[in-house]
Scaffold this active site. Structure first.
Site, PDB file in Angstrom:
ATOM      1  N   ASP A 183       0.855  -1.192   0.000  1.00  0.00           N
ATOM      2  CA  ASP A 183       0.000   0.000   0.000  1.00  0.00           C
ATOM      3  C   ASP A 183       0.889   1.240   0.000  1.00  0.00           C
ATOM      4  O   ASP A 183       1.668   1.459   0.925  1.00  0.00           O
ATOM      5  CB  ASP A 183      -0.890  -0.026   1.257  1.00  0.00           C
ATOM      6  N   HIS A 185      -0.422   4.400  -0.202  1.00  0.00           N
ATOM      7  CA  HIS A 185      -1.138   5.540   0.379  1.00  0.00           C
ATOM      8  C   HIS A 185      -1.026   6.793  -0.492  1.00  0.00           C
ATOM      9  O   HIS A 185      -1.021   7.913   0.033  1.00  0.00           O
ATOM     10  CB  HIS A 185      -0.586   5.856   1.781  1.00  0.00           C
ATOM     11  N   GLU A 209      -1.277  -0.885  -4.117  1.00  0.00           N
ATOM     12  CA  GLU A 209      -2.468  -0.095  -3.792  1.00  0.00           C
ATOM     13  C   GLU A 209      -2.157   1.399  -3.757  1.00  0.00           C
ATOM     14  O   GLU A 209      -1.106   1.800  -3.237  1.00  0.00           O
ATOM     15  CB  GLU A 209      -2.945  -0.580  -2.418  1.00  0.00           C
ATOM     16  N   GLU A 235     -10.240   3.029  -1.770  1.00  0.00           N
ATOM     17  CA  GLU A 235     -10.701   3.340  -0.416  1.00  0.00           C
ATOM     18  C   GLU A 235     -11.097   4.809  -0.288  1.00  0.00           C
ATOM     19  O   GLU A 235     -11.806   5.182   0.649  1.00  0.00           O
ATOM     20  CB  GLU A 235      -9.642   2.970   0.618  1.00  0.00           C
ATOM     21  N   ASP A 257     -14.785   0.844   0.150  1.00  0.00           N
ATOM     22  CA  ASP A 257     -14.939   0.633   1.585  1.00  0.00           C
ATOM     23  C   ASP A 257     -16.430   0.718   1.872  1.00  0.00           C
ATOM     24  O   ASP A 257     -17.060   1.744   1.613  1.00  0.00           O
ATOM     25  CB  ASP A 257     -14.171   1.709   2.353  1.00  0.00           C
ATOM     26  N   HIS A 284     -11.912  -2.650   1.026  1.00  0.00           N
ATOM     27  CA  HIS A 284     -11.091  -2.024   2.053  1.00  0.00           C
ATOM     28  C   HIS A 284     -11.826  -2.147   3.386  1.00  0.00           C
ATOM     29  O   HIS A 284     -13.030  -1.914   3.447  1.00  0.00           O
ATOM     30  CB  HIS A 284     -10.950  -0.556   1.661  1.00  0.00           C
TER      31      HIS A 284
HETATM   32  O1  LIG Z   1      -5.536   0.206   3.167  1.00  0.00           O
HETATM   33  C1  LIG Z   1      -5.570   0.500   4.372  1.00  0.00           C
HETATM   34  O2  LIG Z   1      -6.051  -0.268   5.186  1.00  0.00           O
HETATM   35  C2  LIG Z   1      -5.032   1.827   4.818  1.00  0.00           C
HETATM   36  O3  LIG Z   1      -4.698   2.573   3.684  1.00  0.00           O
HETATM   37  C3  LIG Z   1      -6.028   2.580   5.648  1.00  0.00           C
HETATM   38  O4  LIG Z   1      -7.162   2.701   4.923  1.00  0.00           O
HETATM   39  C4  LIG Z   1      -5.663   3.989   5.956  1.00  0.00           C
HETATM   40  O5  LIG Z   1      -4.629   3.969   6.815  1.00  0.00           O
HETATM   41  C5  LIG Z   1      -6.818   4.806   6.508  1.00  0.00           C
HETATM   42  O6  LIG Z   1      -7.551   4.096   7.442  1.00  0.00           O
HETATM   43 MG   LIG Z   2      -4.920   1.624   1.768  1.00  0.00          MG
END
Ligand SMILES: O=C(O)[C@@H](O)[C@H](O)[C@H](O)CO
Ligand SMILES: [Mg+2]
Length: 381
Positions: A183, A185, A209, A235, A257, A284
């Site tokens: 991930d 971010h 991701e 997400e 999500d 997610h």
């Molecule tokens: O994919 C994940 O689980 C992370 O990107 C979390 O969604 C993020 O830290 C916000 O809650």
């Molecule tokens: Mg994430």
């Protein structure tokens, strides 16, 4: 049946639970939350509740349409998450009223169990490798790691090679029978994504991701064209309309999500839209047990499900964990890294209302960390 009340509970670690009661004694639970903005979403739920009190809870789709589109201003994380939690609670009520799990109302199960993955932390390559091994020993067959810390817009060879070194260490530790996702971010610029992703290819990551921030959905097409790695995102997309350009950009995995993207109703539609693009679903869910149960209900009835995220023990879970609010936590026992078909009515879990009341009374507010680069400028955390 009529809705009599909606009540929200902010609880640790960073969740917001919603309880909807009816005049027939049936209670539904949902999880309307944006991480770090629980109070904001609670205010949105409170405002929307004017419309719902006195209404028939079983008219789920009509309520979804009115709450989402009837206000003229629509979409975005706050409103879509408020609607998401309400939608989950209404499906919970419907399942309990008809005496079946939600997946039966969605057409019945298309699989017997759902594969779930665990998040792993650690800074050095050997730390992440140890964390991965611990999850494999716990029975999981897939893990997801953070790809990097604060990156510069164009970073040094050392930072760039370090990303690959961490993945290499995990692959070396767990072997080729385990899936490892990364991930980002949204921390990569497009030129960094073009440089980094090919370096990760030899280690065959499950998926990468959010290589770039969701605002750059258009650039995803350049990212997907630059690498053989399956790209995942979603997400921070809140509706089928938000997902359309990402799907058209050639992503491989859609990650709605269920607590952000309009709940069970909209996640189901996003899954169908993804199917049109030959894209699989990996919902997610670093959230609580209600969001996870709702995700699993959709997953049982959705043909293009790849895997489900789950939050047991992830680093955000301070002061409370996934199983703390359940009367019977064995529902998320994760035998061999899977959740078996859930057969209890509604969302298939029993929320411990007393524990939820107690946790909300303790009060808790979680804030997203603020990350800065070495020159002091803000970056994605
Ligand atoms: O994919 C994940 O689980 C992370 O990107 C979390 O969604 C993020 O830290 C916000 O809650
Ligand atoms: Mg994430």
């Amino acid at each position: 049946m009529r809705i009599t009340s909606l009540k929200t509970y902010p609880v640790a670690p960073r969740w917001l639970f919603l309880r909807i009661d009816t005049d027939e004694g049936i209670t539904g639970w949902g999880e309307p939350v944006v991480e770090g903005r629980a109070a904001t979403v609670a205010a949105a739920v409170e405002e929307l509740s004017d419309y719902l009190v006195g209404a028939d809870p079983l008219r789920i789709e009509d309520h979804w349409q009115v709450l989402t589109r009837g206000g003229f201003y629509r979409g975005g994380p706050v409103l879509s998450s408020a609607v998401a939690g309400i939608d989950q609670a209404l499906w919970d009520i419907a399942g309990k009223a008809y005496g079946v799990p939600v997946h039966r109302l969605l057409g019945g199960p298309v699989r017997d169990r759902i594969r779930v993955y665990s998040w792993i932390g650690g800074d050095t390559p050997s730390d992440v490798a140890d964390a991965a091994l611990a999850q494999v020993e716990a029975g999981f067959t897939a893990v997801k790691m953070n790809a990097s810390g604060a990156l510069r817009l164009l970073d040094t060879p050392a930072e760039t090679k370090g990303i690959a070194a961490r993945l290499a260490a995990v692959r070396e530790a767990v072997g080729d029978g385990i899936d490892v996702a990364l991930d980002f971010h949204g921390r990569l610029t497009l030129p960094m994504a073009r440089r980094v992703l090919p370096m990760l290819e030899p280690y065959l990551p499950f998926f990468v991701e959010e290589p770039v921030v969701p605002e750059l959905t258009r650039d995803l097409a350049a990212v997907t064209a630059s690498t053989s790695i399956p790209i995942a995102t979603g997400e921070r997309l809140y509706s089928r309309w938000d997902f359309r350009p990402a799907l058209e950009a050639g992503i491989a995995v859609a990650q709605p999500d269920i607590s952000h993207a309009g709940g069970i109703s909209e996640t189901r539609r996003i899954a169908a839209l993804a199917e049109v693009h030959d894209v699989s679903l990996a919902p997610h869910c670093p959230l609580g047990p209600i969001a996870l149960a709702a995700s699993l209900q959709v997953g049982f009835a959705t043909p293009n499900l790849l895997i489900q995220e789950q939050s047991l023990g992830i680093h955000y879970n301070e002061h409370a964990d996934l199983l703390d609010y359940l009367v019977d936590p064995s529902v998320f026992a994760y035998a061999d890294g899977h959740v078996p078909l859930m057969e209890a009515p509604g969302l298939g879990i029993e929320v411990d209302a007393t524990e939820v009341e107690r946790a909300a009374a303790r009060g808790h507010r979680w804030r997203s960390p603020v990350w800065r680069r070495d020159d002091g400028s803000l970056t994605e955390w």
